[in-house]
Design an enzyme around this catalytic site. Sequence first.
Site, short mmCIF file in Angstrom:
data_model
loop_
_atom_site.label_atom_id
_atom_site.label_comp_id
_atom_site.label_asym_id
_atom_site.label_seq_id
_atom_site.Cartn_x
_atom_site.Cartn_y
_atom_site.Cartn_z
N HIS A 409 0.82 -1.21 0.00
CA HIS A 409 0.00 0.00 0.00
C HIS A 409 0.85 1.26 0.00
O HIS A 409 2.03 1.25 0.34
CB HIS A 409 -0.96 0.00 1.20
CG HIS A 409 -0.29 0.03 2.54
ND1 HIS A 409 0.08 1.21 3.17
CD2 HIS A 409 0.10 -0.96 3.38
CE1 HIS A 409 0.63 0.93 4.34
NE2 HIS A 409 0.66 -0.38 4.49
N CYS A 428 2.42 -5.29 7.00
CA CYS A 428 2.15 -5.00 5.59
C CYS A 428 3.30 -4.20 5.00
O CYS A 428 4.21 -3.77 5.70
CB CYS A 428 0.83 -4.25 5.46
SG CYS A 428 -0.62 -5.31 5.76
#
Length: 519
Positions: A409, A428
């Site tokens: 992301h 992440c």
Amino acid sequence: MHEGPGPWVVWLGCLLLARPDTGAECRPVWCDGGRPGKGAYEAIDVLRAAEEQGLAPHDYDVNRLESLARTLASGPLPAPSELGAFDAALGASLLRYLSDLGGGRVDPRDVGFGYGAVERLATNELLSRVTTASSLTSVVASLEPGFTQYRRLKDALARYRSLARDLAPPALAEERGVHEGEPYAEASRLARLLRAMGDLPEGAAFEEGTGVYAGPLREAVVRFQARHGLDPDGVLGPATLQRLNVPFSQRVRQIELALERLRWLPRPPPGRFVVVNIPAFRLVGFESMADERPAVQMGVVVGRAARTRTPLFFQEMRYLIFHPSWYPPRSIIRNEIVPELRQDRGYLEAQAMDAVASAEDDAPALAVGEDTAALLEAGLVRIRQRPGARNALGLLKFVLPNAYDVYLHDTPATGLFARARRDFSHGCIRVEDPVALAEFVLAGSDDWTGQRIERAMHGGRTLRVDLGAPVPVFIYYTTTIVRADGRIEFYDDVYGLDRALDAALRARVEAPTAHPLDP
């Protein structure tokens, strides 16, 4: 240690021993006319060359086999039982080597990789290749990983083995920080070391014996720092000197471990794919396995080494979400958000967060009350951070559905990309250039240009875009790579996985293995 069928038993059963129901005679594979044949010596040469692959010839009994071949080749004709034992032993070692080459020596799941069991060729398929191929070297070539990086690492291995054999400089004395133009008593020794590694070009105008740290010598240190995951500031400080003092034998081992890990990887289907290398804090994307240079590359921020490591796995990216909402995992809610909320009931609004009953974008926001913190801690209520520039996921999320709930992301915390070491996330992966990555994975999908991607990111509307074809993504770990220009880079073992793999390989070597030549 990976387990498998005893290859020498299969070898004997398939190729050497006569079946009782046929009355066929035992026919050695590697011997001819009662002596080791040409194929035997080719097989021994192949085993001897195992070191070129980062494997150890002694693991495959090559010295014992070579000695036995010389013995059987001279003097009286050996007994059939002696030839049979030699034939079976050579076949066993060759099969073990080819199996290791094609799938690695340990199960990746035992050393931190969630890649699943390696798909090895069945023993009968290996046997078929060995007995029908025009040469054993062609069999070896067919089993090597097809990634360009594998070939480059093999070349680097030969180079660093030569350095380890021929150059063993004494350690450079540690300094608190030598800057350009300052005296440095060991400047000449530093120059010789940097020249051997290729950071100081042979023609560089460095004057030996000046004892000054300046000019080409500092420039060489900058190149060395860039290759070793350090800030390339040109200052000769403790971190730089520590890496300069790493023995070449240790660098050899890092390359061997990198080759081993490449043997685990599933081969992606034709087309583009993405690799995120944790120790390098870097993402690269290739149009195909044969490409020499990446089509896209950028820095990444990965999970913290101490608490929230990014898992290592292989999965396909399937869609993107522009202007995503963020649903923090329970660990973040419990350990970070709840304590803040108990101190300040306005914390959620200040962070553009809502309490919601479910992880759905259309779930209505709940009123924040005295019991909200307790409900969050009990897992009865979720948190949703609203889309926008302040969202922890930034303006774009790359989704590769997986059991770890890990994705790539954008991020509003772009300042972290200026740091050399970047393990700051909760697991992440934050990407430095989301527009470039989106262009790469969306290539060929409805004219998604960089401008259109920018408009979608800043358009204020949540939008899901499916990829025209899934893009394989390897979340990977290696502490050394070789770039297209031949520059080899080394990184810190941030998750300690080199140590784990090294220990597993050593345990495998030490474990006893049945063999036809053993008493």
